[in-house]
Design a protein around this motif. Structure first.
Motif, PDB file in Angstrom:
ATOM      1  N   GLU A 144      -6.132   6.150 -34.780  1.00 17.67           N
ATOM      2  CA  GLU A 144      -5.974   7.489 -35.360  1.00 17.67           C
ATOM      3  C   GLU A 144      -4.695   8.192 -34.914  1.00 17.67           C
ATOM      4  O   GLU A 144      -4.109   8.965 -35.680  1.00 17.67           O
ATOM      5  N   THR A 145      -4.273   7.947 -33.673  1.00 20.12           N
ATOM      6  CA  THR A 145      -3.100   8.630 -33.135  1.00 20.12           C
ATOM      7  C   THR A 145      -2.317   7.712 -32.198  1.00 20.12           C
ATOM      8  O   THR A 145      -2.891   6.846 -31.525  1.00 20.12           O
ATOM      9  N   GLN A 146      -1.017   7.941 -32.163  1.00 17.23           N
ATOM     10  CA  GLN A 146      -0.134   7.305 -31.185  1.00 17.23           C
ATOM     11  C   GLN A 146       0.626   8.446 -30.503  1.00 17.23           C
ATOM     12  O   GLN A 146       1.401   9.158 -31.145  1.00 17.23           O
ATOM     13  N   ILE A 147       0.373   8.599 -29.202  1.00 18.73           N
ATOM     14  CA  ILE A 147       0.841   9.787 -28.482  1.00 18.73           C
ATOM     15  C   ILE A 147       1.548   9.385 -27.198  1.00 18.73           C
ATOM     16  O   ILE A 147       1.095   8.493 -26.481  1.00 18.73           O
ATOM     17  N   THR A 148       2.648  10.086 -26.887  1.00 14.49           N
ATOM     18  CA  THR A 148       3.279  10.010 -25.579  1.00 14.49           C
ATOM     19  C   THR A 148       3.497  11.427 -25.075  1.00 14.49           C
ATOM     20  O   THR A 148       4.044  12.275 -25.796  1.00 14.49           O
ATOM     21  N   VAL A 149       3.048  11.667 -23.854  1.00 12.91           N
ATOM     22  CA  VAL A 149       3.193  12.974 -23.213  1.00 12.91           C
ATOM     23  C   VAL A 149       3.925  12.786 -21.892  1.00 12.91           C
ATOM     24  O   VAL A 149       3.541  11.932 -21.082  1.00 12.91           O
ATOM     25  N   SER A 150       4.957  13.590 -21.679  1.00 11.25           N
ATOM     26  CA  SER A 150       5.654  13.629 -20.391  1.00 11.25           C
ATOM     27  C   SER A 150       5.570  15.040 -19.832  1.00 11.25           C
ATOM     28  O   SER A 150       5.775  16.018 -20.572  1.00 11.25           O
ATOM     29  N   PHE A 189       8.631  19.048 -28.851  1.00 15.85           N
ATOM     30  CA  PHE A 189       7.419  18.589 -29.521  1.00 15.85           C
ATOM     31  C   PHE A 189       7.758  17.947 -30.863  1.00 15.85           C
ATOM     32  O   PHE A 189       8.634  18.411 -31.581  1.00 15.85           O
ATOM     33  N   ASN A 190       7.002  16.916 -31.185  1.00 14.64           N
ATOM     34  CA  ASN A 190       7.068  16.295 -32.506  1.00 14.64           C
ATOM     35  C   ASN A 190       5.660  15.828 -32.843  1.00 14.64           C
ATOM     36  O   ASN A 190       5.282  14.693 -32.578  1.00 14.64           O
ATOM     37  N   THR A 191       4.873  16.757 -33.397  1.00 14.93           N
ATOM     38  CA  THR A 191       3.465  16.477 -33.681  1.00 14.93           C
ATOM     39  C   THR A 191       3.128  16.616 -35.165  1.00 14.93           C
ATOM     40  O   THR A 191       2.064  16.171 -35.585  1.00 14.93           O
ATOM     41  N   GLU A 247      -7.057  16.984 -30.649  1.00 16.31           N
ATOM     42  CA  GLU A 247      -7.959  16.549 -29.577  1.00 16.31           C
ATOM     43  C   GLU A 247      -7.298  15.488 -28.696  1.00 16.31           C
ATOM     44  O   GLU A 247      -7.381  15.551 -27.463  1.00 16.31           O
ATOM     45  N   ASP A 248      -6.627  14.526 -29.314  1.00 16.34           N
ATOM     46  CA  ASP A 248      -6.040  13.429 -28.548  1.00 16.34           C
ATOM     47  C   ASP A 248      -4.826  13.880 -27.740  1.00 16.34           C
ATOM     48  O   ASP A 248      -4.544  13.333 -26.668  1.00 16.34           O
ATOM     49  N   ILE A 249      -4.109  14.880 -28.216  1.00 19.89           N
ATOM     50  CA  ILE A 249      -3.045  15.461 -27.399  1.00 19.89           C
ATOM     51  C   ILE A 249      -3.650  16.112 -26.160  1.00 19.89           C
ATOM     52  O   ILE A 249      -3.110  15.986 -25.056  1.00 19.89           O
ATOM     53  N   GLY A 250      -4.775  16.788 -26.321  1.00 24.02           N
ATOM     54  CA  GLY A 250      -5.468  17.358 -25.160  1.00 24.02           C
ATOM     55  C   GLY A 250      -5.850  16.290 -24.153  1.00 24.02           C
ATOM     56  O   GLY A 250      -5.644  16.444 -22.939  1.00 24.02           O
ATOM     57  N   ILE A 251      -6.396  15.180 -24.636  1.00 24.71           N
ATOM     58  CA  ILE A 251      -6.790  14.072 -23.763  1.00 24.71           C
ATOM     59  C   ILE A 251      -5.572  13.530 -23.013  1.00 24.71           C
ATOM     60  O   ILE A 251      -5.598  13.368 -21.776  1.00 24.71           O
ATOM     61  N   GLY A 258     -10.724  18.150 -24.545  1.00 29.28           N
ATOM     62  CA  GLY A 258     -10.026  16.908 -24.222  1.00 29.28           C
ATOM     63  C   GLY A 258      -9.231  17.029 -22.942  1.00 29.28           C
ATOM     64  O   GLY A 258      -9.270  16.146 -22.074  1.00 29.28           O
ATOM     65  N   LEU A 259      -8.514  18.140 -22.786  1.00 24.83           N
ATOM     66  CA  LEU A 259      -7.693  18.350 -21.599  1.00 24.83           C
ATOM     67  C   LEU A 259      -8.546  18.408 -20.334  1.00 24.83           C
ATOM     68  O   LEU A 259      -8.274  17.719 -19.339  1.00 24.83           O
ATOM     69  N   VAL A 260      -9.579  19.238 -20.374  1.00 30.67           N
ATOM     70  CA  VAL A 260     -10.447  19.428 -19.202  1.00 30.67           C
ATOM     71  C   VAL A 260     -11.123  18.121 -18.783  1.00 30.67           C
ATOM     72  O   VAL A 260     -11.186  17.793 -17.596  1.00 30.67           O
ATOM     73  N   ASN A 261     -11.618  17.375 -19.755  1.00 33.81           N
ATOM     74  CA  ASN A 261     -12.363  16.154 -19.438  1.00 33.81           C
ATOM     75  C   ASN A 261     -11.488  15.080 -18.813  1.00 33.81           C
ATOM     76  O   ASN A 261     -12.001  14.202 -18.101  1.00 33.81           O
ATOM     77  N   HIS A 262     -10.182  15.136 -19.050  1.00 35.47           N
ATOM     78  CA  HIS A 262      -9.301  14.101 -18.520  1.00 35.47           C
ATOM     79  C   HIS A 262      -8.435  14.587 -17.365  1.00 35.47           C
ATOM     80  O   HIS A 262      -8.007  13.783 -16.539  1.00 35.47           O
TER      81      HIS A 262
END
Length: 197
Positions: free
Chosen positions: A12-18, A29-31, A68-72, A140-144
């Protein structure tokens, strides 16, 4: 420098967060979700965290999976960046107004996931953005990240203002919580001796 880069790839998503917890509030950002990027920018700017997020998601369906996945992924990156949490303040809080709106955020980098979210938006959408997704992002953020997070919008008539005060207050509370406490240098801010669970 307390930094981390995390990638998460699903069907569903391909995400990279730094993230850089000791940054200056720079953000990139590029979302494909402009309003959400505006909110993420509040976290970076008011949290003094450098934040770079790239997400290719199934926006042809809707924004849900991406938000949601960005939050995770952001939660995973934050958890990695602050390490064992020795020497930090641990707790953070902020009240932020924006015109008629006022929100309060209180958090504890406790090692335990818990979200208490109380925001009664005055409308269901801000532009095309579904306000229900803000709670999904924070779940998502809190759980991870494994933090306890209390979010309360105390008043507001404009949904954009309500949302923006939530994200600004979260950024400021997070900035307080991850700050180095000179009196706690090298020590764990817990009588248990750990903040991993």
């Amino acid at each position: 420098m307390r930094t981390a880069t995390v990638s998460r790839n699903t069907s569903e998503t391909q995400i990279t967060v730094s993230v850089n917890l000791d940054g200056t509030g720079k953000a990139c950002f590029n979302t494909g979700i402009p309003f959400f990027e505006h909110m993420l920018d509040q976290i970076a700017r008011h949290g003094m965290i450098d934040l770079d997020i790239v997400c290719k998601g199934d926006l042809h369906i809707d924004d849900h999976h991406s938000v949601e996945d960005i939050g995770i992924t952001l939660g995973q990156a934050l958890r990695q960046a602050w390490g064992d949490k020795s020497g930090i303040a641990r707790y953070g809080h902020a009240y932020v107004p924006l015109d008629e709106a006022l929100s309060r955020v209180v958090l504890d980098l406790s090692g335990r996931a818990g979200l208490h979210y109380h925001v009664d938006y005055t409308r269901a959408r801000i532009g095309t953005f579904d306000v229900d997704l803000i709670e999904e992002f924070f779940h998502g953020l809190v759980n991870h990240a494994m933090m306890t997070l209390h979010i309360d919008n105390l008043r507001g008539k404009n949904a954009h203002h309500q949302a923006e005060t939530v994200f600004k207050a979260f950024g400021r509370a997070l900035r307080m919580a991850v700050a180095h406490d000179e009196r706690m240098a090298g020590r764990m801010p817990s009588t248990k001796g750990t903040l991993t669970a």
